[in-house]
Write an enzyme that holds these catalytic residues in place. Structure first.
Site, short mmCIF file in Angstrom:
data_model
loop_
_atom_site.label_atom_id
_atom_site.label_comp_id
_atom_site.label_asym_id
_atom_site.label_seq_id
_atom_site.Cartn_x
_atom_site.Cartn_y
_atom_site.Cartn_z
N ASP A 25 -46.85 81.30 -65.13
CA ASP A 25 -46.69 81.14 -63.68
C ASP A 25 -46.48 82.50 -63.05
OD1 ASP A 25 -46.67 79.71 -61.35
OD2 ASP A 25 -44.56 79.18 -61.43
N GLY A 26 -46.84 82.60 -61.76
CA GLY A 26 -46.66 83.84 -61.02
C GLY A 26 -46.11 83.54 -59.64
N GLU A 65 -50.36 85.33 -61.15
CA GLU A 65 -50.84 84.20 -61.96
C GLU A 65 -51.75 84.72 -63.07
OE1 GLU A 65 -49.89 81.17 -61.84
OE2 GLU A 65 -49.29 80.63 -59.80
N ASP A 87 -50.26 76.05 -63.18
CA ASP A 87 -50.39 75.27 -61.95
C ASP A 87 -51.32 75.96 -60.96
OD1 ASP A 87 -48.93 77.38 -60.94
OD2 ASP A 87 -47.13 76.23 -60.50
N HIS A 141 -43.73 72.16 -59.89
CA HIS A 141 -42.51 71.51 -59.38
C HIS A 141 -42.57 69.98 -59.48
CE1 HIS A 141 -41.50 75.48 -57.94
NE2 HIS A 141 -42.62 75.52 -57.26
N ASP A 151 -41.65 79.42 -63.66
CA ASP A 151 -41.43 79.63 -62.22
C ASP A 151 -40.09 80.33 -62.00
OD1 ASP A 151 -42.00 78.92 -59.26
OD2 ASP A 151 -40.02 78.05 -59.61
#
Length: 251
Positions: A25-26, A65, A87, A141, A151
């Site tokens: 994640d970024g 990302e 995501d 989320h 995250d």
């Protein structure tokens, strides 16, 4: 490319018993702005887990990302088999679809401009050539532990907060359901999600006519531009990040 192996080993790899699992994640505070990335790498062969993270002062969410995927894969052995959960549809569409056209065109878009984030895409392509990789989407989320942890790492580092990164045995990792992605997959398969998206307020509408991409604040403006235009394309974006992804897709 995969190296030569015995048939039994190859069979075990493809049935998933020897696959590494990578969550990425970024995040960025501003676009551009200070950003961070996080990756959780589960080595199935050694039954170990390691967390990684980093930050940059002037970057974008999409660059973070991409960096998280590059860094996560680089921590696995060459010729290994990996599943990358992310995501970011920008990341998945780019590496599984758009990148082939970019390479054929010398890393140029249809408008003869350099592909955005070309340097990172080239690095990611290089990492995928060294090992077998399957990219899979997980909703952000929605309770997927691996995604939530990445995250947290990414946003903490983007906010310049110090955090402890775990490295050790998988059995000793405090998040016991780290490999569980079932909640996200259930949400992706929910037919109600498409209806919810249709009813959601648009951030913008993106259109492409004659190779020229424009963003519109209302559907009426977008419809006026694309109606009757040969080869026109248009999509609804729910966020600035998604608008950027659609622009990249059209380009």
């Amino acid at each position: 490319m995969l190296s030569q192996r015995c048939d039994l080993c190859t069979m075990l790899c493809y049935t998933g018993s020897m696959e590494n699992i990578i969550f990425t994640d970024g995040a960025s505070r501003g676009n551009p702005g200070r950003g961070g990335w996080g990756a959780v790498v589960i080595d199935s062969a050694r039954v170990t887990l390691a967390e990684f993270g980093g930050c940059e002062n002037n970057t974008t969410n999409n660059r973070m990302e991409l960096t998280s995927a590059i860094e996560g894969l680089s921590k696995t052995e060459q010729d290994s088999i990996n599943i990358v959960y992310t995501d970011s549809s920008y990341l998945i569409n780019g590496i599984t679809k758009w990148v082939f056209g970019w390479q054929r065109n010398g890393w140029k878009t249809k408008t003869k401009e350099d592909v955005l984030n070309k340097d990172l895409w080239m690095k990611l392509v290089d990492e995928t050539k060294k090992r077998k990789v399957n990219f899979k989407y997980v909703g952000g989320h929605v309770g997927v532990a691996g995604n939530e942890r990445c995250d947290f790492i990414a946003t903490s580092l983007a906010d310049n907060n110090k955090i402890d990164l775990y490295k050790g045995s998988l059995s000793g990792y405090p998040i016991i359901n780290i490999k569980d992605v079932s909640q996200s997959l259930e949400k992706i398969g929910d037919k109600k999600s498409s209806k919810a998206r249709s009813n959601a307020k648009a951030y913008s509408y993106i259109s492409m006519v004659g190779g020229v991409i424009e963003a519109h604040h209302s559907w009426a403006d977008c419809e006026k531009r694309v109606k009757g235009a040969k080869g026109a394309r248009f999509k609804k974006a729910l966020s600035k990040q998604e608008e950027d992804e659609i622009r990249a897709e059209f380009a």
